[in-house]
Write an enzyme that holds these catalytic residues in place. Structure first.
Site, PDB file in Angstrom:
ATOM      1  N   LYS A 266       0.841  -1.205   0.000  1.00 50.72           N
ATOM      2  CA  LYS A 266       0.000   0.000   0.000  1.00 50.72           C
ATOM      3  C   LYS A 266       0.873   1.250   0.000  1.00 50.72           C
ATOM      4  O   LYS A 266       0.685   2.162  -0.778  1.00 50.72           O
ATOM      5  CB  LYS A 266      -0.923  -0.031   1.225  1.00 50.72           C
ATOM      6  CG  LYS A 266      -1.834   1.168   1.317  1.00 50.72           C
ATOM      7  CD  LYS A 266      -2.773   1.080   2.505  1.00 50.72           C
ATOM      8  CE  LYS A 266      -3.503   2.401   2.655  1.00 50.72           C
ATOM      9  NZ  LYS A 266      -4.388   2.437   3.817  1.00 50.72           N
ATOM     10  N   GLU A 272      10.560  -4.543   4.422  1.00 53.77           N
ATOM     11  CA  GLU A 272      10.689  -5.951   3.998  1.00 53.77           C
ATOM     12  C   GLU A 272      10.349  -6.091   2.512  1.00 53.77           C
ATOM     13  O   GLU A 272      11.059  -6.756   1.749  1.00 53.77           O
ATOM     14  CB  GLU A 272       9.736  -6.847   4.807  1.00 53.77           C
ATOM     15  CG  GLU A 272      10.056  -6.965   6.281  1.00 53.77           C
ATOM     16  CD  GLU A 272       9.354  -5.919   7.142  1.00 53.77           C
ATOM     17  OE1 GLU A 272       9.128  -4.780   6.655  1.00 53.77           O
ATOM     18  OE2 GLU A 272       9.052  -6.235   8.305  1.00 53.77           O
ATOM     19  N   GLY A 328      -4.746  -1.889   4.998  1.00 52.93           N
ATOM     20  CA  GLY A 328      -3.934  -3.005   4.506  1.00 52.93           C
ATOM     21  C   GLY A 328      -4.588  -4.358   4.750  1.00 52.93           C
ATOM     22  O   GLY A 328      -4.706  -5.190   3.839  1.00 52.93           O
ATOM     23  N   ARG A 329      -5.051  -4.597   5.978  1.00 53.82           N
ATOM     24  CA  ARG A 329      -5.612  -5.918   6.309  1.00 53.82           C
ATOM     25  C   ARG A 329      -6.996  -6.129   5.711  1.00 53.82           C
ATOM     26  O   ARG A 329      -7.572  -7.213   5.807  1.00 53.82           O
ATOM     27  CB  ARG A 329      -5.624  -6.105   7.825  1.00 53.82           C
ATOM     28  CG  ARG A 329      -6.339  -5.005   8.596  1.00 53.82           C
ATOM     29  CD  ARG A 329      -5.988  -5.065  10.082  1.00 53.82           C
ATOM     30  NE  ARG A 329      -6.509  -3.927  10.836  1.00 53.82           N
ATOM     31  CZ  ARG A 329      -5.898  -2.771  10.954  1.00 53.82           C
ATOM     32  NH1 ARG A 329      -4.751  -2.560  10.331  1.00 53.82           N
ATOM     33  NH2 ARG A 329      -6.415  -1.799  11.695  1.00 53.82           N
ATOM     34  N   GLU A 415      -4.829  -6.907  14.594  1.00 56.71           N
ATOM     35  CA  GLU A 415      -4.299  -5.581  14.262  1.00 56.71           C
ATOM     36  C   GLU A 415      -5.397  -4.525  14.403  1.00 56.71           C
ATOM     37  O   GLU A 415      -5.118  -3.362  14.641  1.00 56.71           O
ATOM     38  CB  GLU A 415      -3.709  -5.577  12.838  1.00 56.71           C
ATOM     39  CG  GLU A 415      -2.743  -4.423  12.603  1.00 56.71           C
ATOM     40  CD  GLU A 415      -1.879  -4.593  11.355  1.00 56.71           C
ATOM     41  OE1 GLU A 415      -0.709  -4.990  11.474  1.00 56.71           O
ATOM     42  OE2 GLU A 415      -2.377  -4.317  10.260  1.00 56.71           O
ATOM     43  N   HIS A 446      -5.532 -33.532  16.710  1.00 54.56           N
ATOM     44  CA  HIS A 446      -4.415 -34.400  17.110  1.00 54.56           C
ATOM     45  C   HIS A 446      -3.240 -33.576  17.612  1.00 54.56           C
ATOM     46  O   HIS A 446      -2.111 -34.048  17.653  1.00 54.56           O
ATOM     47  CB  HIS A 446      -4.000 -35.280  15.935  1.00 54.56           C
ATOM     48  CG  HIS A 446      -5.112 -36.189  15.520  1.00 54.56           C
ATOM     49  ND1 HIS A 446      -5.325 -37.416  16.096  1.00 54.56           N
ATOM     50  CD2 HIS A 446      -6.124 -36.011  14.633  1.00 54.56           C
ATOM     51  CE1 HIS A 446      -6.398 -37.973  15.558  1.00 54.56           C
ATOM     52  NE2 HIS A 446      -6.907 -37.130  14.673  1.00 54.56           N
ATOM     53  N   LYS A 571       9.224  -0.925  14.413  1.00 55.09           N
ATOM     54  CA  LYS A 571       9.807  -0.554  13.113  1.00 55.09           C
ATOM     55  C   LYS A 571      10.875   0.517  13.307  1.00 55.09           C
ATOM     56  O   LYS A 571      11.943   0.462  12.697  1.00 55.09           O
ATOM     57  CB  LYS A 571       8.720   0.029  12.193  1.00 55.09           C
ATOM     58  CG  LYS A 571       7.830  -0.958  11.511  1.00 55.09           C
ATOM     59  CD  LYS A 571       6.951  -0.219  10.492  1.00 55.09           C
ATOM     60  CE  LYS A 571       5.755  -1.032  10.069  1.00 55.09           C
ATOM     61  NZ  LYS A 571       4.787  -0.286   9.274  1.00 55.09           N
TER      62      LYS A 571
HETATM   63  O1  LIG Z   1       1.103  -2.750   2.258  1.00 52.65           O
HETATM   64  P1  LIG Z   1       2.232  -2.166   3.022  1.00 52.65           P
HETATM   65  O2  LIG Z   1       2.208  -0.668   3.040  1.00 52.65           O
HETATM   66  O3  LIG Z   1       3.551  -2.690   2.532  1.00 52.65           O
HETATM   67  O4  LIG Z   1       2.060  -2.604   4.533  1.00 52.65           O
HETATM   68  C1  LIG Z   1       2.112  -3.949   4.908  1.00 52.65           C
HETATM   69  C2  LIG Z   1       1.534  -4.186   6.261  1.00 52.65           C
HETATM   70  O5  LIG Z   1       2.240  -3.474   7.249  1.00 52.65           O
HETATM   71  C3  LIG Z   1       1.354  -2.993   8.248  1.00 52.65           C
HETATM   72  O6  LIG Z   1       1.225  -1.633   8.111  1.00 52.65           O
HETATM   73  C4  LIG Z   1       1.861  -3.258   9.629  1.00 52.65           C
HETATM   74  O7  LIG Z   1       2.311  -4.532   9.834  1.00 52.65           O
HETATM   75  C5  LIG Z   1       0.039  -3.707   7.925  1.00 52.65           C
HETATM   76  O8  LIG Z   1      -1.055  -3.055   8.426  1.00 52.65           O
HETATM   77  C6  LIG Z   1       0.110  -3.770   6.452  1.00 52.65           C
HETATM   78  O9  LIG Z   1      -0.823  -4.668   5.947  1.00 52.65           O
END
Ligand SMILES: O=P(O)(O)OC[C@H]1O[C@](O)(CO)[C@@H](O)[C@@H]1O
Length: 620
Positions: A266, A272, A328-329, A415, A446, A571
Site C-alpha cells: 500500500k 521488507e 492493509g488488512r 491488528e 491431534h 519498526k
Molecule cells: O502494504 P504495506 O504498506 O507494505 O504494509 C504492509 C503491512 O504493514 C502494516 O502496516 C503493519 O504490519 C500492515 O497493516 C500492512 O498490511
C-alpha cells in the site's frame, strides 16, 4: 506517532520516550524499570495543575453493560451449555440462515436473555449507525482522517459511495477493468516475457495485509475445480518475509524468463517488501540482463503510492492503484488480491469472490440484528471476552483449503482490535481484542485439542461444508472421506459442550483412580458455520463475515479498529539497529546507544561467534 493518546494512556502503555527525562529516570527506562518510571512521571504530573476531569464515555459505564455483567455473574453460571441445549425453543432462536450459510450458536454460554441484553448494548453503542457510517464513507478512522471502505471494493458498478465528493465505486471499477484486461493479456500469451516466453509463474511480494488475504484466497481456490481448471499450469507463490530463506522458497524451481513478480505494498515503503522487490529485480536481471524490457515485462505493482512504484522503475501502465480508505488488512478485494488472483485463476474467479463478499456486505448493512450473521458473531465475541473473560478464540475450518484463513483473520482482528484506548483516547477498563488462532480440522484435534477439552476454555468457531471441493468415495469405506472429516466437525462441538462426568466414566467401567483423568468438565462454548461448498463465492462470504465481526466488536467497544500505531515502535527501533549494524560491519564502529543487554546481543551477532563472549571468572 502516539501523540494522539491522552496522558493516562501513555503512562499505562509504558511506551514513553526517554529523552526528556531526568538522568535517573532515563536510567530506569534503560534498565526496563517501568514501575519506577511510572512513579517518577506520576510525581511530576501531581505537581502540575490538575486538569478538569472529563466525563467518561466508556461503554462499560452504561446500564446496558452493567446488566450484562450481572447476567454473566449471576444467571449464566447457574446453567451449563448441556442444560441450555436441552431447550429446543432456545436452540431454534440460535440458528440463523442467510444465503446458504447456516450459523449455529446454540453451544454458546448464552440464552434468550443474553441476546436481548447484547442487542440493547448494541443500540446503546449506536452499532447500526456506526455500520451505516462505515459503509457510506464517513471518515471513521479519525487518527488517520480516513474513510473505511473495503465494502466499496466489492460494490456493484451501479452503486454510489461518495468520499470527498468523488464516487469511489467508479474508480474501483476503473481499476478492476484494467486488471481484467491486463490479466487476460498475460493469460492469453499476448503479454510475454522479455525473451518471448509465456508467463506462467507469479511471485507476489508483500507482507501483512498485502500478503495474508491473497494467500488465504489462493489456498481456498487451489482445489476448487473451476478455479483450478482456470489456473491450468500456472503457479502462484508468495514472498513475504525479508528472510533470504523465503526468497529461496519462493523462487525454487522457477524459471525467471517465465515469471512475473508482483510487488504489493500500500505504502510502497515497507522495508521488507522493498528489500524483497530489489532482490527479485536482481533475480530477474541476473537471468535476463538489465534491459528495460525485463522490468516492464516481468514486474508489476499494486499500491496506493503509484509515484513510489514508478520511481522503483515499474511502468505506469503496470501499476494498479488503490486508495487510502482501504486498510492493509482489509485490502484483499482491491488490486492487492485482484492482480495475483486474476493472473492465476482468471478474472471471473475473482469476480465471483467479490460477489460473495458483496452478498454479506448487503446483509450486514440491512438485516435486523437478530438475523444478522456478522452482528451476532461480533456480539458473542464481546460477550465471551468482555463478560465471560475468555481472552483467546480459536477457528477450526474443516477443510484443508482454508489452511490460511486463521492466519488472515488473526491479522484482521488482532491488528484491528488490539488497542488500549477508545476512539476518544480514553483508556478502556475492560478486556478487548481476542487472541485469534487456529488450524484446520481434523489436524488440530491431534495437536492442541487436548487443551481445548481439558485445559483452558477457548471459545471455538467450527467451519464446515456439506460438499467437498474434491469428493472421493473409496469403495469399502463406511462413509466417504468427506463424511469422515465432517463426522468430526459435528462431534467436537458437542464433546466440548457436554463433557463427560465421573458417573459416565464409572458406567463405562473406568477404574476409580483413572476417573479424574478421564472426566471432561464440558461447558466449553463454540459456534458452528455450515456452508454448501468452498468456492470463490463462499470464500468471499467467509472473508466478509469475519471482517465485519471485527468491526462489530470494535464498534461496541468504541475503538478505532482501523489504525495500527502499535506496529510503529518496533519498526523505528529496527531502523536504529539496522544503522548500527551497517556502521559496525562496514566501518568497524562500536555498538553504542543501546542498553547493556542489547549491546551484548548485538556484539555476539556481529562477531558471529556465539560461544566467545562469556569470559571465564578469573581464578583467585
Ligand atoms: O502494504 P504495506 O504498506 O507494505 O504494509 C504492509 C503491512 O504493514 C502494516 O502496516 C503493519 O504490519 C500492515 O497493516 C500492512 O498490511
Amino acid at each position: 506517532m502516539l501523540g494522539f493518546v491522552g496522558g493516562v494512556g501513555v503512562l499505562n502503555s509504558g511506551f514513553v520516550g526517554s529523552a526528556s527525562l531526568k538522568p535517573e529516570s532515563r536510567h530506569a527506562v534503560l534498565e526496563g524499570k517501568r514501575v519506577g518510571l511510572r512513579m517518577v512521571l506520576s510525581a511530576e504530573k501531581a505537581s502540575s495543575v490538575e486538569e478538569p476531569k472529563k466525563e467518561s464515555k466508556l461503554i462499560s459505564r452504561t446500564a446496558e453493560w452493567a446488566a450484562l455483567k450481572k447476567h454473566a455473574t449471576e444467571d449464566i453460571p447457574l446453567t451449563s451449555i448441556k442444560e441450555l441445549l436441552a431447550d429446543e425453543e432456545r436452540n431454534n432462536e440460535m440458528l440463523v440462515n442467510y444465503d446458504d450459510i447456516f450459523l449455529d450458536f446454540t453451544r454458546q454460554r448464552a440464552n434468550r436473555k443474553t441476546l436481548d441484553l447484547l442487542f440493547k448494548l448494541a443500540e446503546k453503542a449506536n452499532l447500526q449507525e456506526k455500520i451505516s457510517g462505515m459503509v457510506s464513507g464517513e471518515k471513521i478512522n479519525i487518527t488517520e482522517d480516513r474513510a473505511v471502505l473495503h465494502t466499496a471494493l466489492r460494490a456493484a458498478k451501479d452503486e454510489k459511495v461518495m468520499v470527498d465528493g468523488v464516487n469511489v465505486v467508479v474508480e474501483v471499477h476503473g481499476v478492476l477493468d484494467r486488471i481484467k484486461q491486463f490479466s487476460e493479456f498475460v493469460r492469453s500469451g499476448e503479454h510475454v516475457g522479455a525473451t518471448g516466453k509465456r508467463i506462467v509463474n507469479f511471485v507476489a511480494c508483500g507482507i501483512g495485509g498485502s500478503y495474508l488475504g491473497p494467500d488465504f484466497v489462493h489456498e481456498a481456490l487451489k482445489t476448487d475445480p473451476i478455479a483450478a481448471e482456470a489456473a491450468g499450469d500456472r503457479h502462484l507463490r508468495f514472498l513475504a518475509n525479508v528472510d533470504p530463506v523465503d526468497v529461496k522458497r519462493a523462487t525454487m524451481e522457477l524459471e525467471p524468463e517465465e515469471t512475473m513478480v508482483i510487488i504489493i505494498s500500500k505504502t510502497f515503503t515497507t522495508r521488507e517488501t522493498m528489500v524483497n522487490a530489489i532482490t527479485m529485480r536482481d533475480w530477474l536481471t541476473h537471468a535476463m540482463g538489465d534491459g528495460a524490457e525485463v522490468v516492464s515485462q516481468h514486474m508489476v505493482a499494486c499500491s496506493s503510492n503509484v509515484e513510489g512504484a514508478k520511481e522503483f522503475g515499474i511502468n505506469e501502465e503496470n501499476v494498479f492503484g488503490f486508495w487510502d480508505w482501504v486498510g492493509g488488512r482489509y485490502s484483499v478485494c482491491s488490486a492487492v488480491g485482484a492482480v495475483p488472483l486474476s493472473l492465476q485463476y482468471g478474472f471471473d474467479s475473482f469476480e465471483r469472490f467479490l460477489s460473495g463478499a458483496r452478498s454479506i456486505d448487503r446483509h450486514f448493512a440491512s438485516a435486523p440484528m437478530e438475523k444478522n450473521l456478522p452482528i451476532l458473531m461480533g456480539l458473542l465475541g464481546v460477550w465471551n471476552i468482555s463478560h465471560l473473560g475468555f481472552k483467546t478464540r480459536a477457528m477450526h475450518p474443516y477443510t484443508e483449503a482454508l489452511v490460511k484463513l486463521p492466519a488472515h483473520i488473526q491479522q484482521v482482528d488482532m491488528e484491528s482490535n488490539g488497542k488500549h484506548v477508545t476512539v476518544h483516547g480514553e483508556e478502556v477498563d475492560f478486556e478487548v481484542g481476542e487472541i485469534d488462532w487456529g488450524e484446520p480440522g481434523t489436524n488440530g484435534q491431534h495437536s492442541f485439542f487436548q487443551l481445548l477439552h481439558m485445559g483452558q476454555v477457548v471459545p471455538c468457531d467450527f467451519i464446515g461444508f456439506c460438499e467437498s471441493q474434491n469428493p472421493i468415495c473409496e469403495d469399502g469405506l463406511p462413509v466417504s472421506n468427506h463424511d469422515e472429516l465432517m463426522a468430526n466437525f459435528f462431534a467436537q462441538p458437542d464433546a466440548l459442550a457436554n463433557g463427560k462426568t465421573a458417573q459416565e466414566c464409572r458406567d463405562e467401567g473406568v477404574p476409580e483412580w483413572l476417573i479424574p483423568h478421564k472426566t471432561f468438565s464440558g461447558n466449553r462454548p463454540s459456534m458452528s458455520i455450515l456452508m454448501k461448498v468452498l468456492d470463490a463465492y463462499t470464500t468471499g462470504q467467509l472473508l466478509a463475515l469475519y471482517e465485519h465481526r471485527t468491526a462489530v466488536e470494535g464498534f461496541i467497544w468504541d475503538l478505532n479498529s482501523f489504525d495500527q500505531w502499535g506496529v510503529e515502535l518496533g519498526k523505528t527501533l529496527a531502523t536504529t539497529v539496522r544503522k548500527q549494524i551497517s556502521k559496525s560491519r562496514y566501518h568497524n564502529e562500536d555498538v553504542t546507544g543501546f542498553n547493556s543487554a542489547t549491546t551484548k546481543l548485538l556484539n555476539v551477532y556481529l562477531s558471529g561467534s556465539v560461544g566467545c563472549v562469556f569470559e571465564e571468572e578469573p581464578v583467585e
